[in-house]
Design a protein around this motif. Structure first.
Motif, PDB file in Angstrom:
ATOM      1  N   LYS A  58       1.017  -0.949   0.134  1.00  0.00           N
ATOM      2  CA  LYS A  58      -0.062  -0.087  -0.039  1.00  0.00           C
ATOM      3  C   LYS A  58       0.834   1.272  -0.081  1.00  0.00           C
ATOM      4  O   LYS A  58       1.811   1.372   0.704  1.00  0.00           O
ATOM      5  CB  LYS A  58      -0.927   0.007   1.340  1.00  0.00           C
ATOM      6  N   SER A  59       0.511   1.977  -0.889  1.00  0.00           N
ATOM      7  CA  SER A  59       1.206   3.253  -1.048  1.00  0.00           C
ATOM      8  C   SER A  59       0.092   4.343  -1.297  1.00  0.00           C
ATOM      9  O   SER A  59      -0.101   4.652  -2.341  1.00  0.00           O
ATOM     10  CB  SER A  59       2.327   3.371  -1.877  1.00  0.00           C
ATOM     11  N   GLY A  60       0.078   5.436  -0.319  1.00  0.00           N
ATOM     12  CA  GLY A  60      -1.183   6.409  -0.524  1.00  0.00           C
ATOM     13  C   GLY A  60      -2.299   5.977  -0.745  1.00  0.00           C
ATOM     14  O   GLY A  60      -2.983   6.574  -1.832  1.00  0.00           O
ATOM     15  N   GLY A  61      -2.730   4.804  -0.624  1.00  0.00           N
ATOM     16  CA  GLY A  61      -3.994   3.948  -1.002  1.00  0.00           C
ATOM     17  C   GLY A  61      -3.684   3.266  -2.040  1.00  0.00           C
ATOM     18  O   GLY A  61      -4.616   2.344  -2.439  1.00  0.00           O
ATOM     19  N   ALA A  62      -2.755   3.582  -2.921  1.00  0.00           N
ATOM     20  CA  ALA A  62      -2.518   2.714  -4.129  1.00  0.00           C
ATOM     21  C   ALA A  62      -1.580   1.621  -4.012  1.00  0.00           C
ATOM     22  O   ALA A  62      -0.405   1.907  -3.491  1.00  0.00           O
ATOM     23  CB  ALA A  62      -2.331   3.680  -5.292  1.00  0.00           C
ATOM     24  N   PRO A  63      -1.901   0.566  -4.561  1.00  0.00           N
ATOM     25  CA  PRO A  63      -0.954  -0.723  -4.178  1.00  0.00           C
ATOM     26  C   PRO A  63       0.324  -0.728  -5.261  1.00  0.00           C
ATOM     27  O   PRO A  63       0.147  -0.263  -6.472  1.00  0.00           O
ATOM     28  CB  PRO A  63      -1.593  -1.974  -4.587  1.00  0.00           C
ATOM     29  N   ILE A  64       1.457  -0.887  -4.847  1.00  0.00           N
ATOM     30  CA  ILE A  64       2.609  -0.864  -5.696  1.00  0.00           C
ATOM     31  C   ILE A  64       3.347  -2.312  -5.760  1.00  0.00           C
ATOM     32  O   ILE A  64       3.257  -3.126  -4.692  1.00  0.00           O
ATOM     33  CB  ILE A  64       3.814   0.141  -5.387  1.00  0.00           C
TER      34      ILE A  64
END
Ligand code: ADP
Length: 447
Positions: A58-64
């Motif tokens: 999770k990164s800022g709500g968006a998965p990476i």
């Protein structure tokens, strides 16, 4: 080290060269240097042997996703962050709207670096940031992450590669943020470090740079002397070194052939490889230069006005000028190897690598005395002019041509002096190590 460009995976200019080489030199000094960059759509995962090591972080709500490989020909770990934001084939956009999207993209990248480090369980002593693309990270560490235990020991160095690109939105200047929030800052030559404190070179940031003057350093860039090595360069027609410099001429003949010019080993060949932008002084090359007894080859891409002006010269004087509008690594090497004189007439130049590459290939640089150009070229290795004017460039080129045609022994001495210089990363890496050590000793984070 976090950066938007890393050679050879994703390169637009000198920034990529630096990130592709400095970590390797640091590793040789026994530093645990690692690199992190966006996983752009243009990167061939097979070619660079990328392995997927983390999914759906999770990164800022968006998965990476995080991929891992090594910087080519090294043991330096290179992490790549994958997300839809980076799936384009381009590193930077050239449109205005695209520019704003780029800012979102790199702010996301800055956050994603912090999230990736946590996911990897790797808390670096120092995060070395480069240009505005990663500036938001310095700011995050000083705000939201101030009390974060994971990054408690982590400090930042922020390198300014070019003040001209600032990452501007209506409300924010990311470069300014990096300058203000990083623990130490540096730029890529001693002269540019001084110049940017002035109104003429400060690009509007001279005030805040002066605020941080005590924490501002200038470390000259090195060159990847393995990659740029005329004795082992597979991209050129004829390899050569100082001991058999006469062989260089075969590259001139080969390039003339490639460009559709008749073979002519006696006429001076003038090379220029650069981004065609305001900074690079291309407007100093005028029609008058067609009167000089030499041939010019220009390689670059960029702003249409410069592309067009140089194309016009080539159309009007086809025996004198060739203009190639593209990014082409091989052709660039061929030009360095073929040229007698290499131009860098920049309006300003943070460090400049092309004059260093030129000297490594026995092409005598002719530069404007600014930034890193002033720090690396002098009368023993090349020709220098001060005033930003076409006459000053013309006069200096004329002088260089006189030496080329009339004083071959002096010419050979200039080439030899250039070839003998050590432009490797060894010295700069030692200076960076000192800077990191200084920073580690600073008890409290500044600011
Ligand atoms: P900048 O970082 O401002 O672009 P530098 O002189 O620091 O300028 O670095 C430029 C690097 O990019 C050099 O390695 C140069 O050879 C390379 N380069 C620039 N334009 C081209 C091009 N059109 N094709 C191939 N290489 C290029």
């Amino acid at each position: 080290m976090a950066a938007a460009e890393v050679a050879p995976l994703a390169k637009v200019g000198g920034l990529a060269d630096v990130i592709g080489a400095l970590p390797k030199a640091l590793k040789r000094l026994n530093l645990d240097a690692r690199v992190i960059m966006p996983c752009y759509g243009l990167i061939d995962k097979n070619q660079y042997n990328l392995k997927l090591i983390k999914q759906n972080i999770k990164s800022g709500g968006a998965p990476i996703n995080i991929w891992l490989t090594k910087l080519p020909a090294s043991a330096v770990p290179l992490y790549l962050i994958e997300h839809d934001f980076f799936k384009d084939k381009k590193i930077y956009s050239t449109t205005l709207a695209g520019g704003q999207q780029d800012i979102k993209k790199f702010v996301f990248f800055s956050q994603a670096v912090l999230d990736s480090l946590k996911a990897l369980g790797f808390a670096p002593d120092i995060i070395h940031l480069h240009d505005w693309h990663t500036a938001a990270l310095a700011a995050r560490l000083k705000t939201d992450y101030q009390d974060d235990q994971f990054f408690k020991q982590t400090k930042t160095v922020f390198t300014i590669h070019n003040l001209a690109n600032q990452g501007l939105t209506e409300t924010k200047n990311y470069l300014a943020e990096g300058i203000l929030k990083a623990d130490l800052i540096n730029t890529v030559s001693p002269t540019y470090a001084k110049e940017i404190l002035t109104k003429q070179y400060g690009a509007g940031l001279e005030k805040i740079l002066n605020q941080r003057k005590a924490d501002l350093y200038g470390i000259l860039n090195g060159l990847d002397t393995d990659f740029f090595n005329p004795a082992a360069d597979n991209l050129i027609s004829q390899k050569y070194a100082l001991k058999n410099l006469d062989k260089k001429i075969a590259n001139k003949l080969a390039l003339q052939k490639l460009l559709g010019w008749p073979s002519d080993k006696n006429t001076a060949l003038i090379g220029l490889v650069t981004r065609f932008v305001w900074q690079k002084g291309l407007d100093l090359i005028t029609e008058k230069f067609s009167q000089l007894n030499c041939q010019f080859v220009f390689l670059g891409t960029g702003e249409k006005r410069y592309e067009q002006a140089l194309l016009n010269l080539a159309e009007k004087y086809p025996a004198k000028f060739k203009t190639l509008i593209k990014f082409d690594e091989q052709l660039a090497h061929e030009i360095y190897a073929a040229s007698d004189i290499f131009l860098a007439p920049s309006r300003f130049e943070p460090c400049g690598l092309t004059q260093l590459i030129a000297m490594r290939y026995g092409a005598v640089p002719l530069v404007r005395a600014t930034g890193g150009l002033a720090d690396t070229v002098n009368y023993k290795t090349g020709f220098v002019f001060k005033k930003y004017s076409d006459q000053a460039l013309y006069k200096t080129l004329n002088k260089a041509l006189t030496v080329f045609y009339k004083q071959p022994r002096l010419w050979r001495q200039l080439q030899t002096n250039g070839l003998k210089q050590d432009f490797s990363w060894k010295n700069p890496a030692r200076q960076y190590l000192k800077l990191y050590q200084k920073l580690s000793k600073m008890k409290n984070k500044s600011l």
